[in-house]
Design a protein around this motif. Structure first.
Motif, mmCIF file in Angstrom:
data_model
loop_
_atom_site.group_PDB
_atom_site.id
_atom_site.type_symbol
_atom_site.label_atom_id
_atom_site.label_comp_id
_atom_site.label_asym_id
_atom_site.label_seq_id
_atom_site.Cartn_x
_atom_site.Cartn_y
_atom_site.Cartn_z
ATOM 1 N N LEU A 1 0.885 -1.329 -0.059
ATOM 2 C CA LEU A 1 0.166 -0.004 0.094
ATOM 3 C C LEU A 1 0.704 1.207 -0.090
ATOM 4 O O LEU A 1 1.872 1.375 0.865
ATOM 5 C CB LEU A 1 -0.872 -0.003 1.296
ATOM 6 N N GLU B 1 0.460 5.424 -0.021
ATOM 7 C CA GLU B 1 -0.337 6.394 -0.017
ATOM 8 C C GLU B 1 0.452 7.764 -0.546
ATOM 9 O O GLU B 1 1.605 7.971 -0.683
ATOM 10 C CB GLU B 1 -0.619 6.912 1.237
ATOM 11 N N CYS C 1 -4.212 5.681 -2.536
ATOM 12 C CA CYS C 1 -3.477 4.851 -2.125
ATOM 13 C C CYS C 1 -3.421 3.653 -3.286
ATOM 14 O O CYS C 1 -4.395 3.156 -3.561
ATOM 15 C CB CYS C 1 -4.122 4.086 -0.812
ATOM 16 N N TRP D 1 -9.351 4.367 5.267
ATOM 17 C CA TRP D 1 -8.312 5.347 5.773
ATOM 18 C C TRP D 1 -8.603 5.358 7.132
ATOM 19 O O TRP D 1 -9.652 5.416 7.829
ATOM 20 C CB TRP D 1 -8.600 6.315 4.983
ATOM 21 N N CYS E 1 -3.699 4.227 4.609
ATOM 22 C CA CYS E 1 -4.596 3.322 4.153
ATOM 23 C C CYS E 1 -4.283 1.889 4.518
ATOM 24 O O CYS E 1 -3.257 1.579 4.942
ATOM 25 C CB CYS E 1 -4.657 3.462 2.377
ATOM 26 N N GLY F 1 -0.034 1.196 4.607
ATOM 27 C CA GLY F 1 1.034 1.881 4.056
ATOM 28 C C GLY F 1 1.856 2.668 4.855
ATOM 29 O O GLY F 1 1.591 2.691 6.229
#
Length: 139
Positions: free
Chosen positions: A4, A6, A22, A36, A95, A130
């Motif tokens: 992930l 972002e 993301c 999120w 995320c 992320g």
């Protein structure tokens, strides 16, 4: 391997807008819960918005009517459109994605809901994250 990444954070004045993205790869769940979180200095990580594999969405009360979560058609990018930003929205935004099994405690406690689990249960049982993107809103 789930990855992930972002992007889209920045500094804006109150009332402004940002769109976070993301890029998600490596997840193969047929049923998933994505969303999120945000974390301000000295505060716990807070669930902000969620979307599940049935495209149902949910939001924490403080952002309802201002934030919109969505995915691209390929379901490779998760977005968070943030309008009418307020100083209290200042935080690092992350995320997350995980499989969505309504029988797991983090979902079953909220009627099997992805949004209920992500926003009310919290970050503890979401496995993939992320690196975050910073959002700063000045008054």
């Amino acid at each position: 391997q789930v990855q992930l990444v972002e992007s889209g954070g920045g500094s804006v004045q109150a009332g402004g807008s940002l769109r976070l993205s993301c890029a998600a790869s490596g997840y193969t769940y047929s049923r998933y819960c994505m969303g999120w979180f945000r974390q301000a200095p000295g505060k716990e990580r807070e669930g902000v918005a969620a979307i599940d594999s049935d495209a149902s969405t949910g939001y924490v009360d403080s952002v309802k009517g201002r934030f919109t979560i969505s995915q691209d058609s390929a379901k490779e990018i998760l977005y968070l459109q943030m309008n009418n930003l307020k100083p209290e929205d200042t935080a690092m935004y992350y995320c997350t994605v995980d499989s969505w099994d309504p029988l797991l405690p983090k979902f079953s406690k909220y009627g099997g809901s992805c949004a209920g689990g992500l926003i009310q249960w919290g970050a503890a049982d979401f496995r993939y994250w992320g690196q975050g993107t910073q959002v700063t809103v000045s008054s």
